[in-house]
Design a protein around this motif. Structure first.
Motif, PDB file in Angstrom:
ATOM      1  N   GLU A  46       0.927  -1.107  -0.161  1.00  0.00           N
ATOM      2  CA  GLU A  46      -0.099  -0.003   0.017  1.00  0.00           C
ATOM      3  C   GLU A  46       0.909   1.215  -0.060  1.00  0.00           C
ATOM      4  OE1 GLU A  46      -4.117  -0.929   2.290  1.00  0.00           O
ATOM      5  OE2 GLU A  46      -2.457  -1.236   3.540  1.00  0.00           O
ATOM      6  N   TRP A  61      -7.464   0.032  -2.988  1.00  0.00           N
ATOM      7  CA  TRP A  61      -8.371   0.786  -1.908  1.00  0.00           C
ATOM      8  C   TRP A  61      -9.646   1.173  -2.327  1.00  0.00           C
ATOM      9  CZ3 TRP A  61      -3.782   4.755  -1.353  1.00  0.00           C
ATOM     10  CH2 TRP A  61      -2.849   4.223  -0.326  1.00  0.00           C
ATOM     11  N   ASP A  90     -12.477   0.047   0.466  1.00  0.00           N
ATOM     12  CA  ASP A  90     -12.443   0.851   1.498  1.00  0.00           C
ATOM     13  C   ASP A  90     -12.803   2.370   1.162  1.00  0.00           C
ATOM     14  OD1 ASP A  90     -11.275  -1.146   3.428  1.00  0.00           O
ATOM     15  OD2 ASP A  90      -9.246  -0.833   2.390  1.00  0.00           O
ATOM     16  N   ASN A  91     -12.849   2.526  -0.108  1.00  0.00           N
ATOM     17  CA  ASN A  91     -13.317   3.934  -0.469  1.00  0.00           C
ATOM     18  C   ASN A  91     -14.889   4.218  -0.850  1.00  0.00           C
ATOM     19  OD1 ASN A  91     -11.156   6.222  -0.129  1.00  0.00           O
ATOM     20  ND2 ASN A  91      -9.961   4.358  -0.871  1.00  0.00           N
ATOM     21  N   LYS A 131     -11.538   2.497   7.539  1.00  0.00           N
ATOM     22  CA  LYS A 131     -10.248   2.932   7.246  1.00  0.00           C
ATOM     23  C   LYS A 131     -10.143   4.272   6.492  1.00  0.00           C
ATOM     24  CE  LYS A 131      -6.274   0.713   5.008  1.00  0.00           C
ATOM     25  NZ  LYS A 131      -5.637  -0.446   4.808  1.00  0.00           N
TER      26      LYS A 131
END
Length: 354
Positions: free
Chosen positions: A140, A206, A209-210, A237
């Motif tokens: 990441e 990601w 998580d977005n 997150k």
């Protein structure tokens, strides 16, 4: 005064000086373009002021409008004698893109500078706990720095293409500026592929998580807790502000990538007029994303305690995690507890026999 600001706010002061430079360069570009004589547009005159027949006027009108003629050479593009849209492209590039882009950068800097002086840096409210929790894995962090590092190189070399003639060339001279810009163009072209790769990586890592969740509206309603130091809305997150930045980078980054590929391989996917539009869109999108990065860099450096450490080492203090991403912190702790239970030997949880 300047030395004091540089010592106390080094990042903000450098952004401030850069904003002044962009603004001055934009004014210079605008002044040059507004004083440039416009091309005359006539319908009934032949070149040199000689009046021709109707057929002659029609012919020159067609030429002025960019209609192609016949040529005997292999390159059919040579049949276009006058490409009038080039004037519109130049006016857009050296007008709105250069001027509005510099003004937008200046406005964003003033907003960030004003926020920092009024609100101050966002500190860990309860202080450091001395216990860290892992926030980002190596892959990441690699994806983030690949995207961020390549973007900064692209931004510097791209800014030089717009403002360098008015900012650097008077200082370093024509020959040095020409050499620097030529190599900058090569760097810009090849580093673009690293940016595209980073963009794909952060999207894959990601995107889940977005996505919108039930905590985002509460974050919006409370302004992210940015104005009230003691109130931090719970989040997973990524909070809504970070999600907004993520999708802005993905959308504008994709726009830069698509238009950039068309510019890297001219006439493979678009004609000349379409490529002019591609360049205008490319320049506009780059100015927007540069403006957004001012706020992102501020928050990730001096604006929020532990924010930079999260992306440099991958770890944050537990109190930071509780305050800014409480739901994510609780989920991670629950995973740790579940993992610890699984690692215990069989029968370890049973009460001892009497």
């Amino acid at each position: 005064m300047i030395k004091m600001l540089l010592r106390r706010y080094p990042v903000l002061s450098l952004l401030f000086l850069a904003a002044i430079g962009f603004s001055l360069a934009a004014v210079a570009v605008y002044a040059v373009e507004t004083t440039r004589p416009a091309l005359a547009s006539t319908e009934t005159e032949m070149p040199g002021g000689v009046h021709g027949t109707v057929s002659g006027a029609d012919m020159w009108r067609a030429i002025r409008q960019g209609d192609p003629g016949g040529v005997a050479i292999p390159n059919p593009k040579a049949g276009v004698l006058i490409q009038s849209e080039g004037d519109n492209w130049r006016a857009w590039r050296n007008g709105p893109i250069a001027v509005v882009g510099a003004v937008a950068f200046w406005v964003m800097f003033l907003v960030v500078f004003g926020f920092h002086n009024i609100r101050g840096g966002i500190r860990i409210q309860h202080g450091r706990s001395g216990r860290d929790i892992k926030r980002f894995s190596f892959i990441e962090r690699f994806a983030h720095w690949l995207t961020a590092g390549s973007f900064l190189i692209l931004a510097v070399t791209g800014v030089n293409m717009i403002y360098g003639k008015h900012m650097l060339m008077p200082i370093i001279g024509h020959e040095t500026f020409a050499t620097l810009t030529l190599w900058g163009k090569y760097v810009h072209n090849y580093v673009a592929f690293a940016f595209m790769a980073g963009l794909v990586l952060i999207f894959v890592l990601w995107v889940r998580d977005n996505l919108w969740d039930r905590y985002d509206w509460n974050w919006i309603r409370k302004g992210g807790g940015l104005l009230i130091p003691t109130e931090h809305p719970p989040a997973r997150k990524f909070n809504f502000g970070q999600k907004t930045m993520f999708w802005a980078v993905i959308v504008f980054g994709l726009t830069l990538s698509v238009t950039g590929i068309n510019l890297l391989f001219p006439f493979q996917f678009a004609d000349l007029h379409q490529m002019q539009w591609m360049q205008a869109i490319h320049g506009t999108a780059s100015q927007i994303i540069c403006m957004l990065m001012v706020a992102h860099i501020y928050v990730g450096t001096v604006g929020m305690e532990d924010a930079f450490r999260s992306m440099s080492t991958g770890y944050v203090d537990e109190n930071w995690a509780k305050e800014h991403h409480r739901i994510w912190f609780e989920e991670e702790k629950a995973k740790e507890a579940a993992g610890a239970q699984e690692d215990l030997p069989a029968g370890a949880l049973q009460a001892p026999a009497e």
